[in-house]
Design an enzyme around this catalytic site. Structure first.
Site, PDB file in Angstrom:
ATOM      1  CE  LYS A 220      21.050 -52.496   1.061  1.00 10.71           C
ATOM      2  NZ  LYS A 220      21.117 -52.730  -0.394  1.00 10.71           N
TER       3      LYS A 220
ATOM      4  CD  GLU B 299      33.762 -41.575   2.739  1.00  7.23           C
ATOM      5  OE1 GLU B 299      33.900 -40.747   1.832  1.00  7.23           O
ATOM      6  OE2 GLU B 299      34.390 -41.527   3.807  1.00  7.23           O
TER       7      GLU B 299
ATOM      8  N   GLY C 162      27.153 -44.030  -0.622  1.00 10.46           N
ATOM      9  CA  GLY C 162      26.049 -43.963  -1.575  1.00 10.46           C
ATOM     10  C   GLY C 162      25.655 -42.521  -1.824  1.00 10.46           C
ATOM     11  CB  SER C 163      22.637 -41.093  -3.316  1.00 15.52           C
ATOM     12  OG  SER C 163      21.667 -41.681  -2.471  1.00 15.52           O
TER      13      SER C 163
ATOM     14  CB  CYS D 256      32.115 -40.959  -5.622  1.00 16.36           C
ATOM     15  SG  CYS D 256      33.586 -41.774  -5.000  1.00 16.36           S
TER      16      CYS D 256
ATOM     17  CD  GLU E 122      26.757 -37.916  -7.503  1.00 16.66           C
ATOM     18  OE1 GLU E 122      25.767 -38.271  -6.830  1.00 16.66           O
ATOM     19  OE2 GLU E 122      27.912 -38.303  -7.262  1.00 16.66           O
TER      20      GLU E 122
HETATM   21  P1  NAD Z   1      22.189 -45.213  -3.160  1.00 15.70           P
HETATM   22  O1  NAD Z   1      22.258 -44.195  -2.075  1.00 15.70           O
HETATM   23  O2  NAD Z   1      20.949 -45.298  -3.942  1.00 15.70           O
HETATM   24  O3  NAD Z   1      22.427 -46.679  -2.566  1.00 15.70           O
HETATM   25  C1  NAD Z   1      23.620 -47.021  -1.882  1.00 15.70           C
HETATM   26  C2  NAD Z   1      23.332 -48.183  -0.954  1.00 15.70           C
HETATM   27  O4  NAD Z   1      22.457 -47.737   0.064  1.00 15.70           O
HETATM   28  C3  NAD Z   1      22.621 -49.358  -1.608  1.00 15.70           C
HETATM   29  O5  NAD Z   1      23.079 -50.545  -1.026  1.00 15.70           O
HETATM   30  C4  NAD Z   1      21.163 -49.107  -1.264  1.00 15.70           C
HETATM   31  O6  NAD Z   1      20.374 -50.266  -1.270  1.00 15.70           O
HETATM   32  C5  NAD Z   1      21.294 -48.534   0.128  1.00 15.70           C
HETATM   33  N1  NAD Z   1      20.216 -47.647   0.555  1.00 15.70           N
HETATM   34  C6  NAD Z   1      19.464 -46.815  -0.201  1.00 15.70           C
HETATM   35  N2  NAD Z   1      18.578 -46.151   0.569  1.00 15.70           N
HETATM   36  C7  NAD Z   1      18.792 -46.560   1.834  1.00 15.70           C
HETATM   37  C8  NAD Z   1      18.189 -46.248   3.085  1.00 15.70           C
HETATM   38  N3  NAD Z   1      17.195 -45.367   3.184  1.00 15.70           N
HETATM   39  N4  NAD Z   1      18.654 -46.860   4.193  1.00 15.70           N
HETATM   40  C9  NAD Z   1      19.676 -47.747   4.116  1.00 15.70           C
HETATM   41  N5  NAD Z   1      20.256 -48.109   2.968  1.00 15.70           N
HETATM   42  C10 NAD Z   1      19.833 -47.505   1.830  1.00 15.70           C
HETATM   43  O7  NAD Z   1      23.461 -44.952  -4.078  1.00 15.70           O
HETATM   44  P2  NAD Z   1      23.841 -45.689  -5.430  1.00 15.70           P
HETATM   45  O8  NAD Z   1      22.925 -45.175  -6.491  1.00 15.70           O
HETATM   46  O9  NAD Z   1      23.968 -47.140  -5.176  1.00 15.70           O
HETATM   47  O10 NAD Z   1      25.323 -45.148  -5.678  1.00 15.70           O
HETATM   48  C11 NAD Z   1      25.624 -43.970  -6.338  1.00 15.70           C
HETATM   49  C12 NAD Z   1      25.915 -42.860  -5.351  1.00 15.70           C
HETATM   50  O11 NAD Z   1      26.978 -43.244  -4.479  1.00 15.70           O
HETATM   51  C13 NAD Z   1      26.404 -41.580  -6.027  1.00 15.70           C
HETATM   52  O12 NAD Z   1      25.776 -40.486  -5.413  1.00 15.70           O
HETATM   53  C14 NAD Z   1      27.899 -41.575  -5.741  1.00 15.70           C
HETATM   54  O13 NAD Z   1      28.485 -40.302  -5.756  1.00 15.70           O
HETATM   55  C15 NAD Z   1      27.933 -42.198  -4.391  1.00 15.70           C
HETATM   56  N6  NAD Z   1      29.265 -42.734  -4.102  1.00 15.70           N
HETATM   57  C16 NAD Z   1      30.061 -42.094  -3.190  1.00 15.70           C
HETATM   58  C17 NAD Z   1      31.336 -42.563  -2.920  1.00 15.70           C
HETATM   59  C18 NAD Z   1      32.237 -41.870  -1.928  1.00 15.70           C
HETATM   60  O14 NAD Z   1      33.223 -42.469  -1.533  1.00 15.70           O
HETATM   61  N7  NAD Z   1      31.939 -40.657  -1.516  1.00 15.70           N
HETATM   62  C19 NAD Z   1      31.808 -43.708  -3.569  1.00 15.70           C
HETATM   63  C20 NAD Z   1      30.960 -44.343  -4.491  1.00 15.70           C
HETATM   64  C21 NAD Z   1      29.693 -43.850  -4.743  1.00 15.70           C
END
Ligand code: NAD
Length: 486
Positions: A179, A254, A232-233, A288, A390
């Site tokens: 996804k 990550e 993600g976050s 990130c 962040e």
């Molecule tokens: P997000 O956590 O809102 O979403 C990331 C993904 O997870 C999306 O596909 C979203 O639909 C899905 N998601 C959200 N809640 C979920 C849940 N409860 N269960 C399953 N899936 C869920 O993050 P974002 O706003 O898309 O991205 C930004 C964040 O990602 C920032 O915090 C950034 O630091 C982080 N990030 C980390 C890395 C790394 O390698 N450490 C790389 C890129 C981004």
């Protein structure tokens, strides 16, 4: 193949492109113009069930293909990404708001690199054996595909991070339920078309679109999905871990960062200034790894500040399709508002805005888009929210320090631990810092110089596990030790 930007996205399940069972769609918005430009399936647990069944049907055959067969298909996917380079770059920029030159230089190039890298890696992947002569035994360790795995990715580097997970999962012989972020799904949808054309067997990769709660969580909760690779976050990572851990799923997380940049008086200031602009504001600060807390040794603080502010003021923010725009749009209205609120908070906390700090309204087609002038803030202490949480936008703070120990303490003072960069000509100092910094990655006199073989990931609230190289193939395989007595 015509990969013109589609207006109606579909799920890719069992080799077919189909609408979500609910019939519901979410608006996809071009953040540079604030216009709706596509419809995104709002999938839920019922769609995930269908995809899992398709993956189950495909697994027996795919997991028994030879490494050479997987190499060949993954390489073909890489070639087709390259063949559709311009279309994919334009789709990424339209969806995400990043400058088109950046989509070309980084995102799409890296996406085919990811497939090519893991296509080759699987040809060299090996497992261990242990000879135990005192017990007349030989142990050998099989590394078998896990089965069906879930890959969930964010919006900041859409196709780049999506393929970074999918490529090793497929190379290792798994079937995948993937996804992308609902904020930037278009290139992942196009990847489905490419995989079909490349001859990836139906059901091996299933790409579903939807939000985190209905679609993402359904992937995490599904009992037949045995491993979750998530980027993600930190907040979503925590939620995912709370669901997956009691089900004993393999987890790779990550997560977010609040990365320190440590600049010492003996650095090569010219090189630092050039690179810091990239590490602070690259991709509108939405990487990130971006260094959002810049710590500068006192003797060069004022000089660094003068040049850094002058260069930052000159960064052109504007239409991502124009070659001279150094900065494009922020990914969404919601994220734009979050960043503007963070700037307000920094002011309330006593910060001084040295440049930027405001929304930009470019002339022409981007007049309604979500743009922010790169922002430098000084005068805040390390404990305030601005320096602890962040922001994930084109906003950095600068702070002076006196000693190396003080710099280390400041650098390590957040709950995050993803990456740090260190700028000094003293190699002994650099090595001491590398040992003491609480991060998964340390760059010395550089930033984001990547080698796909190296372990990638963070400590503390920045994540669990490592991606890249053998680590990724190890994550996507299960070990089984076989002991034979002779
Ligand atoms: P997000 O956590 O809102 O979403 C990331 C993904 O997870 C999306 O596909 C979203 O639909 C899905 N998601 C959200 N809640 C979920 C849940 N409860 N269960 C399953 N899936 C869920 O993050 P974002 O706003 O898309 O991205 C930004 C964040 O990602 C920032 O915090 C950034 O630091 C982080 N990030 C980390 C890395 C790394 O390698 N450490 C790389 C890129 C981004």
């Amino acid at each position: 193949m015509n990969l013109a930007i589609p207006y109606h996205l579909e799920n890719y399940i069992g080799g077919n492109f189909i609408a979500p069972l609910s019939g519901e769609f979410i608006d996809g918005i071009n953040p540079a113009t604030a216009e709706v430009f596509c419809q995104i399936p709002n999938s839920n647990a019922r769609d995930i069930d269908v995809a899992v069944n398709a993956a189950k049907n495909a697994f027996e055959s795919w997991s028994n293909t030879s490494a050479e067969q997987r190499f060949s298909i993954l390489n073909k996917i890489a070639d087709l990404i390259d063949a559709n380079f311009e279309t994919l770059a334009l789709a990424e920029t339209t969806d995400n708001g990043k400058p088109l030159w950046l989509s070309k230089q980084v995102d799409i190039k890296r996406s085919s690199d990811n497939f090519r890298f893991f296509a080759t890696s699987i040809m060299h992947f090996a497992s261990e054996s242990h000879f135990t002569p005192d017990k007349n035994a030989i142990n050998y360790t099989l590394r078998q595909p896990i089965g069906i795995v879930g890959c969930i990715s964010p919006w900041n580097l859409p196709l780049y991070l999506f393929t970074w997970k999918i490529a090793p999962a497929l190379a290792a012989g798994n079937c995948v339920i993937a996804k992308p972020s609902e904020v930037t799904p278009v290139t992942s949808f196009l990847l489905g078309k490419i995989c079909k054309q490349a001859g990836l067997p139906d059901g091996v990769l299933n790409i579903l679109h939807g939000d985190g709660i209905n679609c993402g969580e359904a992937i995490v909760r599904h009992p037949a999905i045995k491993a979750i690779s998530f980027t993600g976050s930190t907040k979503a990572g925590e939620r995912i871990a709370s669901i997956a851990a009691p089900m004993f799923k393999k987890l790779s997380l990550e997560l977010g960062g609040k990365n320190p940049t440590l600049i010492f008086a003996d650095c090569d200031l010219k090189k630092v200034l050039h690179e810091i602009i990239r590490s602070a504001f690259g991709n509108q600060g939405q990487i990130c790894l971006c260094g959002s807390r810049i710590l500068i040794e006192k003797p060069i603080y004022e000089e660094f500040k003068k040049h850094f502010v002058a260069i930052t003021k000159n960064l052109t923010v504007g239409d991502p399709l124009i070659e001279t725009s150094k900065q494009g749009a922020i990914v969404s209205k919601q994220h734009f508002e979050k960043i503007i609120n963070c700037i307000q908070l920094a002011k309330q906390e006593g910060g001084t805005i040295l440049c930027g700090g405001y929304a930009v309204k470019p002339k022409g087609r981007c007049a309604n888009g979500y743009f922010i002038q790169p922002t430098i803030i000084e005068g805040l202490n390390q404990q305030c929210k601005t320096n602890q949480e962040e922001i994930f936008g084109p906003v950095v703070t600068i702070q002076p320090f006196d000693t190396m120990d003080e710099a280390i303490e400041m650098a390590n003072s957040t709950s995050y631990g993803l990456a740090a960069s260190v700028w000094t000509q003293d190699i002994s100092k650099a090595n001491q810092l590398a040992i003491k910094l609480q991060t998964g990655i340390v760059w010395v006199n550089c930033w984001l110089v990547r080698d796909l073989r190296t372990p990638f990931g963070g400590v503390k609230n920045s994540g669990v596990g490592r991606e890249g190289g053998w680590d990724a193939l190890k994550f996507f395989t299960e070990q089984k030790n076989v002991c034979v007595q002779y």
